[in-house]
Design a protein around this motif. Structure first.
Motif, PDB file in Angstrom:
ATOM      1  N   THR A  46      -9.317  -3.541   6.063  1.00 13.66           N
ATOM      2  CA  THR A  46      -8.705  -4.660   5.338  1.00 13.66           C
ATOM      3  C   THR A  46      -7.407  -5.082   6.005  1.00 13.66           C
ATOM      4  OG1 THR A  46      -9.525  -3.579   3.360  1.00 13.66           O
ATOM      5  CG2 THR A  46      -8.108  -5.476   3.041  1.00 13.66           C
ATOM      6  N   ILE A  47      -6.623  -4.083   6.426  1.00 10.56           N
ATOM      7  CA  ILE A  47      -5.349  -4.418   7.065  1.00 10.56           C
ATOM      8  C   ILE A  47      -5.598  -5.187   8.353  1.00 10.56           C
ATOM      9  CG2 ILE A  47      -3.309  -3.426   8.163  1.00 10.56           C
ATOM     10  CD1 ILE A  47      -3.558  -1.070   6.205  1.00 10.56           C
ATOM     11  N   THR A  73       5.134  -5.335  11.355  1.00 10.89           N
ATOM     12  CA  THR A  73       5.723  -6.010  10.199  1.00 10.89           C
ATOM     13  C   THR A  73       7.067  -5.389   9.851  1.00 10.89           C
ATOM     14  OG1 THR A  73       3.493  -6.356   9.380  1.00 10.89           O
ATOM     15  CG2 THR A  73       5.282  -6.711   7.821  1.00 10.89           C
ATOM     16  N   VAL A  74       7.072  -4.073   9.862  1.00 12.83           N
ATOM     17  CA  VAL A  74       8.289  -3.361   9.503  1.00 12.83           C
ATOM     18  C   VAL A  74       9.412  -3.604  10.513  1.00 12.83           C
ATOM     19  CG1 VAL A  74       9.222  -1.034   9.362  1.00 12.83           C
ATOM     20  CG2 VAL A  74       7.132  -1.588   8.166  1.00 12.83           C
ATOM     21  N   LEU A  79       0.221 -13.933   0.843  1.00 11.06           N
ATOM     22  CA  LEU A  79       1.103 -13.467   1.910  1.00 11.06           C
ATOM     23  C   LEU A  79       1.964 -14.625   2.405  1.00 11.06           C
ATOM     24  CD1 LEU A  79       1.841 -11.070   3.695  1.00 11.06           C
ATOM     25  CD2 LEU A  79       0.062 -11.751   5.268  1.00 11.06           C
ATOM     26  N   ASN A 137       0.273  -7.415  -0.008  1.00 11.99           N
ATOM     27  CA  ASN A 137      -0.620  -8.510   0.353  1.00 11.99           C
ATOM     28  C   ASN A 137      -1.312  -8.251   1.682  1.00 11.99           C
ATOM     29  OD1 ASN A 137      -0.387 -10.119  -1.926  1.00 11.99           O
ATOM     30  ND2 ASN A 137       1.543 -11.001  -1.212  1.00 11.99           N
ATOM     31  N   ILE A 138      -0.639  -7.532   2.581  1.00 12.86           N
ATOM     32  CA  ILE A 138      -1.311  -7.152   3.825  1.00 12.86           C
ATOM     33  C   ILE A 138      -2.401  -6.129   3.519  1.00 12.86           C
ATOM     34  CG2 ILE A 138      -1.030  -5.956   6.029  1.00 12.86           C
ATOM     35  CD1 ILE A 138       1.754  -7.108   6.206  1.00 12.86           C
ATOM     36  N   LEU A 139      -2.076  -5.176   2.651  1.00 13.73           N
ATOM     37  CA  LEU A 139      -3.033  -4.114   2.343  1.00 13.73           C
ATOM     38  C   LEU A 139      -4.279  -4.652   1.653  1.00 13.73           C
ATOM     39  CD1 LEU A 139      -0.884  -1.104   1.112  1.00 13.73           C
ATOM     40  CD2 LEU A 139      -1.537  -1.759   3.400  1.00 13.73           C
ATOM     41  N   ARG A 140      -4.123  -5.741   0.896  1.00  8.41           N
ATOM     42  CA  ARG A 140      -5.322  -6.219   0.225  1.00  8.41           C
ATOM     43  C   ARG A 140      -5.862  -7.504   0.832  1.00  8.41           C
ATOM     44  NH1 ARG A 140      -1.977  -6.475  -4.967  1.00  8.41           N
ATOM     45  NH2 ARG A 140      -0.670  -8.251  -4.594  1.00  8.41           N
ATOM     46  N   GLY A 141      -5.313  -7.907   1.975  1.00  8.22           N
ATOM     47  CA  GLY A 141      -5.898  -9.029   2.702  1.00  8.22           C
ATOM     48  C   GLY A 141      -5.737 -10.371   2.039  1.00  8.22           C
ATOM     49  N   ASP A 142      -4.704 -10.524   1.242  1.00 12.70           N
ATOM     50  CA  ASP A 142      -4.533 -11.772   0.499  1.00 12.70           C
ATOM     51  C   ASP A 142      -3.622 -12.713   1.290  1.00 12.70           C
ATOM     52  OD1 ASP A 142      -4.047 -13.774  -1.308  1.00 12.70           O
ATOM     53  OD2 ASP A 142      -3.950 -12.415  -3.024  1.00 12.70           O
ATOM     54  N   ILE A 188      10.952  -6.674   7.177  1.00 10.21           N
ATOM     55  CA  ILE A 188       9.656  -6.974   6.553  1.00 10.21           C
ATOM     56  C   ILE A 188       9.678  -8.392   5.986  1.00 10.21           C
ATOM     57  CG2 ILE A 188       8.085  -6.372   4.686  1.00 10.21           C
ATOM     58  CD1 ILE A 188       8.920  -3.485   4.995  1.00 10.21           C
ATOM     59  N   PHE A 235       6.788   4.308   0.399  1.00  7.09           N
ATOM     60  CA  PHE A 235       6.860   4.042   1.828  1.00  7.09           C
ATOM     61  C   PHE A 235       8.114   3.238   2.164  1.00  7.09           C
ATOM     62  CE2 PHE A 235       5.519   0.965   5.233  1.00  7.09           C
ATOM     63  CZ  PHE A 235       5.565   1.859   6.281  1.00  7.09           C
ATOM     64  N   GLU A 267      -7.074   7.005  -0.483  1.00  2.34           N
ATOM     65  CA  GLU A 267      -7.261   6.256  -1.719  1.00  2.34           C
ATOM     66  C   GLU A 267      -8.425   5.283  -1.591  1.00  2.34           C
ATOM     67  OE1 GLU A 267      -6.235   2.484  -3.970  1.00  2.34           O
ATOM     68  OE2 GLU A 267      -5.754   2.810  -1.887  1.00  2.34           O
ATOM     69  N   THR A 287      -6.615  -8.713   7.598  1.00  2.00           N
ATOM     70  CA  THR A 287      -5.486  -9.569   7.213  1.00  2.00           C
ATOM     71  C   THR A 287      -4.803 -10.125   8.446  1.00  2.00           C
ATOM     72  OG1 THR A 287      -5.090  -8.003   5.440  1.00  2.00           O
ATOM     73  CG2 THR A 287      -3.428  -9.678   5.760  1.00  2.00           C
ATOM     74  N   TYR A 302      -2.052   2.314  -4.798  1.00  7.00           N
ATOM     75  CA  TYR A 302      -1.375   2.041  -3.541  1.00  7.00           C
ATOM     76  C   TYR A 302      -0.077   1.285  -3.734  1.00  7.00           C
ATOM     77  CZ  TYR A 302      -3.754  -2.521  -3.615  1.00  7.00           C
ATOM     78  OH  TYR A 302      -4.208  -3.760  -3.949  1.00  7.00           O
ATOM     79  N   LEU A 338      -3.325   5.910   2.519  1.00  8.88           N
ATOM     80  CA  LEU A 338      -4.093   4.788   1.997  1.00  8.88           C
ATOM     81  C   LEU A 338      -5.580   5.040   2.181  1.00  8.88           C
ATOM     82  CD1 LEU A 338      -2.018   1.804   3.380  1.00  8.88           C
ATOM     83  CD2 LEU A 338      -2.216   2.489   1.002  1.00  8.88           C
ATOM     84  N   LYS A 395      -6.492 -12.899  10.198  1.00  7.80           N
ATOM     85  CA  LYS A 395      -6.435 -14.225   9.580  1.00  7.80           C
ATOM     86  C   LYS A 395      -5.202 -14.994  10.048  1.00  7.80           C
ATOM     87  CE  LYS A 395      -8.714 -12.652   5.385  1.00  7.80           C
ATOM     88  NZ  LYS A 395      -8.324 -12.138   4.049  1.00  7.80           N
ATOM     89  N   VAL A 412       5.069  -8.119   0.257  1.00  8.41           N
ATOM     90  CA  VAL A 412       4.531  -8.465   1.575  1.00  8.41           C
ATOM     91  C   VAL A 412       3.533  -7.387   2.005  1.00  8.41           C
ATOM     92  CG1 VAL A 412       5.094  -8.707   4.026  1.00  8.41           C
ATOM     93  CG2 VAL A 412       6.539  -9.790   2.316  1.00  8.41           C
ATOM     94  N   LEU A 413       3.960  -6.127   1.892  1.00  9.11           N
ATOM     95  CA  LEU A 413       3.076  -5.034   2.304  1.00  9.11           C
ATOM     96  C   LEU A 413       1.788  -5.024   1.488  1.00  9.11           C
ATOM     97  CD1 LEU A 413       5.266  -1.889   2.948  1.00  9.11           C
ATOM     98  CD2 LEU A 413       4.117  -3.355   4.578  1.00  9.11           C
ATOM     99  N   ALA A 442       3.164   2.187  -1.650  1.00  6.17           N
ATOM    100  CA  ALA A 442       3.933   1.192  -0.907  1.00  6.17           C
ATOM    101  C   ALA A 442       5.410   1.307  -1.258  1.00  6.17           C
ATOM    102  CB  ALA A 442       3.419  -0.201  -1.216  1.00  6.17           C
ATOM    103  N   ARG A 500      -9.509   0.755   3.740  1.00  7.48           N
ATOM    104  CA  ARG A 500      -8.213   0.079   3.752  1.00  7.48           C
ATOM    105  C   ARG A 500      -7.798  -0.345   5.169  1.00  7.48           C
ATOM    106  NH1 ARG A 500      -6.455  -2.215  -0.422  1.00  7.48           N
ATOM    107  NH2 ARG A 500      -6.303  -0.401  -1.740  1.00  7.48           N
ATOM    108  N   PHE A 518       1.467   6.893   6.234  1.00  5.83           N
ATOM    109  CA  PHE A 518       1.214   5.968   5.125  1.00  5.83           C
ATOM    110  C   PHE A 518      -0.233   5.481   5.174  1.00  5.83           C
ATOM    111  CE2 PHE A 518       1.714   1.378   3.660  1.00  5.83           C
ATOM    112  CZ  PHE A 518       1.706   1.687   2.318  1.00  5.83           C
TER     113      PHE A 518
END
Lengths: 452, 376
Positions: free
Chosen positions: A315-316, A237-238, B204, B195-200, B289, B274, A308, A319, B267, A305, A322, B192-193, B271, A312, A301
């Motif tokens: 989940t990544i 992504t980055v 996204l 939404n990726i981290l929380r799977g939304d 990104i 980061f 925390e 995502t 987070y 995560l 999907k 963007v990041l 982010a 996580r 990073f």
């Protein structure tokens, strides 16, 4: 989720101290382990005993179950296949080696027991790509590490067909004898740290492909685990590779000559390391190079995560799952699924046609599928390109163009001439149909910028 | 770090002494542009900064001539610079827009009074009409009251939900066609990041849109989508000699309420950090990104939340009642935790479990219709 179940106890790995386990000494140990960012298994298993968490046995079965499910439900390995396992010496590929070996042993057992012995049993080979040329460690250390790798593989009692240890520079050998020099030169031309790292990863894949092709393997199995894929999701992504990202996070990837399968996609790196520790599986990581640049920033990073929220990483990965995969992310050859039990076959035969959008164009270097703007650029270059270098450049994705191609445009020609024939050759074949005006008359032109 | 940043931007090493602007080649370079690390002079910086925003506006057809446009003005740096740049560009390129400043007064003592002063100054300086809508008028509660009722935790939820709706209501009062907000490239990359981290996946897919809510009554757009936060900070700093009337008052309280130490999602802070680290290593990562976010292959069959209308207030909502009405209801009935986050079954167990029951009931009953989620 898996992290939760494997990590010490019911507290979900957040370190609620000594209240969450039945015996206080175990709790103290667990707490230490957690502070170190490690997982541990519980003594009283929630599955087979009356406690919480998982015991070593159940934990092992849990991971093996995930592996096996991934292999069978995606038809990764057919009975007639021989599989090349890419072994780096790290915990993930060590576990993959152990598990695939185990699956094979079981398959052989049932083959021996069956009456008809109709279906053969798949074969397993192991490949280690030796990158020591680029490693600054003393030769003695390198030799020892490679001996270790050999001894790990030979320690598996039966069934490993062959062990291939191939130097990375061999990918260049088709065209020139001096692979080592070429490898060094081409790597030195890349300015960006991250680009250099990614470039080596691409070479490694090429090297595996070459080993598999030359030795008749039908699949390459990687040990990429959920944690590694989560890092890849963020770093892609980055780097602006959002379009091609879904291609890299699936169980199956057939865009290469030899399809690649990723059966450990659902296991966390921490779980795999723990298993290696529990089963005393020997690993070898002395040859790993330190990483700097974006990939290591992303790794730290993700690490943060995890502290925390331990799930996580999952989940990544979810995502990214999907996102819409490409048509090459499944086996689609005619008759591929014939060996499957008939009740499973329909699952694979439902071909949805909305994947027809894939153009078939992949980046010359990293193999990412092209998005629309890259395709447009390629089309327009095809029409107006004067030199082959322009075509090569247009066949690189935007991300590779930025981080891998050398900074001055005048260096491109030399850079492309150093790349493995295997990559540039594909473009040559494509462009052969309409050869470039300048190339046609090249022999009559007096070069004026040749020796820059 | 520095060397890799230079690598990242593909800059030839700067030779001391020959620091001429790489763009005009005439004047002395005054700054290193955060977005590209080019060394350019002050004048060229204004030109590229403003031109890029102009291009963004034109290429994306953000406005039509004659549009009435409300600028969401918080008094912070982004919206102040946005108000200034937009009124300049409107004049220079004859967009033909009627611009308004629209502010929300959350009622946070010591913070909003200050920043509203800034907005009021902007009103005079740029000659833009200003409308202030307050939480007190709209909801009967100021943020200070809300914090008193629920404590320092979770108040961001109220502030965010209420502010979003307040902006829309204010815009409706002004009868504008569009709202513009000062979200910058860093904000969008961060979203963007997250939404990726929380799977939304639904968010996204739309978080990189430059215009959102086009199916709703008042679309919102972000002219600063490709503008780096650092450049927004630099712009008025350098502009002071030219346009001494750009006054800034950046307020730390705002940070506390929107991202800060009371935020339940640690987070988000990670982010943000980061992204700052990334920018240092490779400035173009922020744009990359955003580009990734725009190019994600999101299946058209992905289920998006259905949009309906709140039964009580008529605002857009995916549920029977909009989030603001649910929160407000909780406040007014002395159950301020109602409608906040996922309950962890910790303190205040009763209301939490009640809320969870309601939530699952709501999910179940969404097809059957007639079960209210708010009437007990």
């Amino acid at each position: 989720m898996a992290a939760g179940s494997a990590s010490a106890s019911s507290c979900g790995g957040t370190g609620c101290g000594s209240h969450c386990s039945s015996s206080s000494s175990a709790a103290a140990e667990d707490a230490t382990a957690e502070r170190l960012g490690r997982l541990s298994v519980s003594r009283e298993c929630g599955k087979c005993g009356g406690g919480v968490g998982l015991c070593g046995e159940c934990f092992r079965a849990h991971l093996f179950g995930k592996f096996k499910l991934a292999v069978t439900s995606n038809a990764m390995v057919r009975p007639t296949d021989s599989v090349l396992l890419a072994f780096s010496g790290g915990p993930a590929s060590r576990v993959a080696l152990q598990f695939i070996h185990e699956m094979r042993s079981k398959a052989i057992e049932s083959w021996d027991a069956s009456n008809s012995q109709a279906l053969p049993v798949f074969g397993v080979g192991v490949a280690f790509v030796d990158e020591s040329v680029l490693c600054s460690k003393p030769k003695q250390e390198i030799d020892m590490a490679i001996e270790d790798i050999k001894s790990i593989v030979s320690s598996l009692s039966v069934g490993i067909k062959a062990m291939h240890i191939t130097p990375l520079e061999d990918v260049f050998s088709m065209a020139s004898k001096d692979g080592e020099g070429r490898l060094r030169e081409v790597v030195d031309m890349i300015d960006d740290d991250t680009g250099r790292e990614d470039f080596l990863r691409c070479l490694r894949m090429l090297s595996l492909q070459k080993i598999a092709l030359e030795n008749g393997y039908a699949k390459i199995m990687l040990g990429s685990c959920a944690s590694a894929i989560a890092c890849h999701v963020l770093s892609a992504t980055v780097k602006g590779q959002g379009y091609s990202l879904p291609a890299d996070v699936q169980y199956v990837d057939t865009r290469w000559e030899i399809p690649v399968v990723v059966p450990l996609r659902d296991c966390l790196a921490r779980e795999l390391s723990l298993l290696c520790e529990l089963d005393s599986l020997k690993t070898q990581q002395h040859l790993d190079r330190p990483s700097n640049g974006i990939n290591s920033l992303v790794a730290s990073f993700v690490e943060r995560l995890w502290e925390e929220n331990p799930s996580r990483e999952h989940t990544i990965v979810r995502t990214a799952q999907k996102l819409k995969p490409f048509s090459f992310n499944k086996f689609s050859a005619d008759g591929y699924h014939d060996f499957l039990p008939s009740r499973l076959r329909p699952k694979f035969q439902n071909v949805d046609n909305d994947e027809s959008t894939f153009s078939g164009i992949l980046c010359l270097i990293c193999g990412s599928p092209f998005n629309e703007s890259e395709l447009r650029n390629l089309e327009s270059t095809k029409h107006k390109a004067q030199k082959k270098t322009d075509l090569y450049t247009a066949h690189c994705c935007q991300s590779c163009r930025f981080q891998i191609l050398p900074s001055g445009g005048n260096l491109y020609e030399h850079f492309f001439s150093l790349l493995p024939q295997f990559w540039t050759g594909r473009v040559d074949i494509v462009s052969a149909s309409h050869s470039l005006p300048r190339d046609q008359i090249a022999e009559y032109l007096l070069e004026d910028n040749d020796d820059s | 770090m520095d060397s890799s940043a230079v690598d990242g931007a593909r800059q030839p090493p700067a030779r001391a002494g020959s620091r001429l602007c790489t763009r005009c080649g005439e004047r002395k370079a005054a700054l290193k542009r955060p977005k590209t690390l080019e060394q350019i002079c002050r004048e060229c910086f204004y030109v590229v900064f403003e031109d890029e925003i102009h291009r963004t506006i034109v290429d994306n057809n953000l406005f039509k001539s004659g549009d009435r446009v409300a600028i969401g003005a918080s008094g912070g740096k982004d919206s102040t610079v946005l108000a200034y740049v937009l009124s300049e560009l409107n004049r220079r390129h004859k967009y033909g827009l009627d611009l308004f400043l629209l502010s929300v007064d959350e009622g946070i003592t010591g913070y909003r009074d200050d920043s509203l002063e800034t907005v009021k100054r902007n009103e005079i300086q740029y000659g833009l009409p200003l409308k202030i809508v307050s939480y007190k008028d709209l909801y009967g509660w100021t943020m200070d009251d809300i914090v008193k009722a629920i404590g320092l935790k979770n108040n961001c939820t109220f502030c965010g939900v209420f502010r979003r709706q307040a902006l829309d209501r204010g815009a409706a009062l002004l009868k504008v066609d569009k709202i513009v907000t000062g979200h910058n490239a860093d904000d969008i990359a961060e979203t963007v990041l997250l939404n990726i981290l929380r799977g939304d996946i639904a968010r996204l897919s739309r978080c990189t849109f430059i215009t959102t809510g086009e199916d709703g009554p008042i679309p919102r757009c972000k002219p600063f989508k490709y503008t780096y936060e650092k450049e927004i900070v630099i712009y008025p700093y350098y502009a002071i000699t030219h346009y001494s009337y750009i006054l800034m008052s950046l307020c730390s309280t705002h940070q506390v309420y929107s991202y800060g130490i009371y935020s339940p999602n640690a987070y988000r802070g990670f982010a943000r950090e980061f992204i700052k680290d990334l920018e240092r290593m490779r400035p173009r990562a922020i744009l990359d990104i955003i580009k990734s976010g725009e190019n994600f292959r999101i299946s058209t069959t992905t289920r998006m939340p259905e949009q309906g209308i709140c039964e009580r207030c008529g605002y857009i909502s995916s549920q029977k009642l909009c989030k603001a009405c649910v929160l407000l209801d909780g406040l007014n009935r002395g159950l301020p935790k109602l409608g906040i986050g996922r309950s962890k079954g910790m303190a205040g167990g009763d209301s939490d479990s009640e809320q969870q029951d309601k939530r699952s009931e709501r999910n179940r009953s969404s097809l059957q219709g007639k079960h209210g989620n708010i009437d007990f």
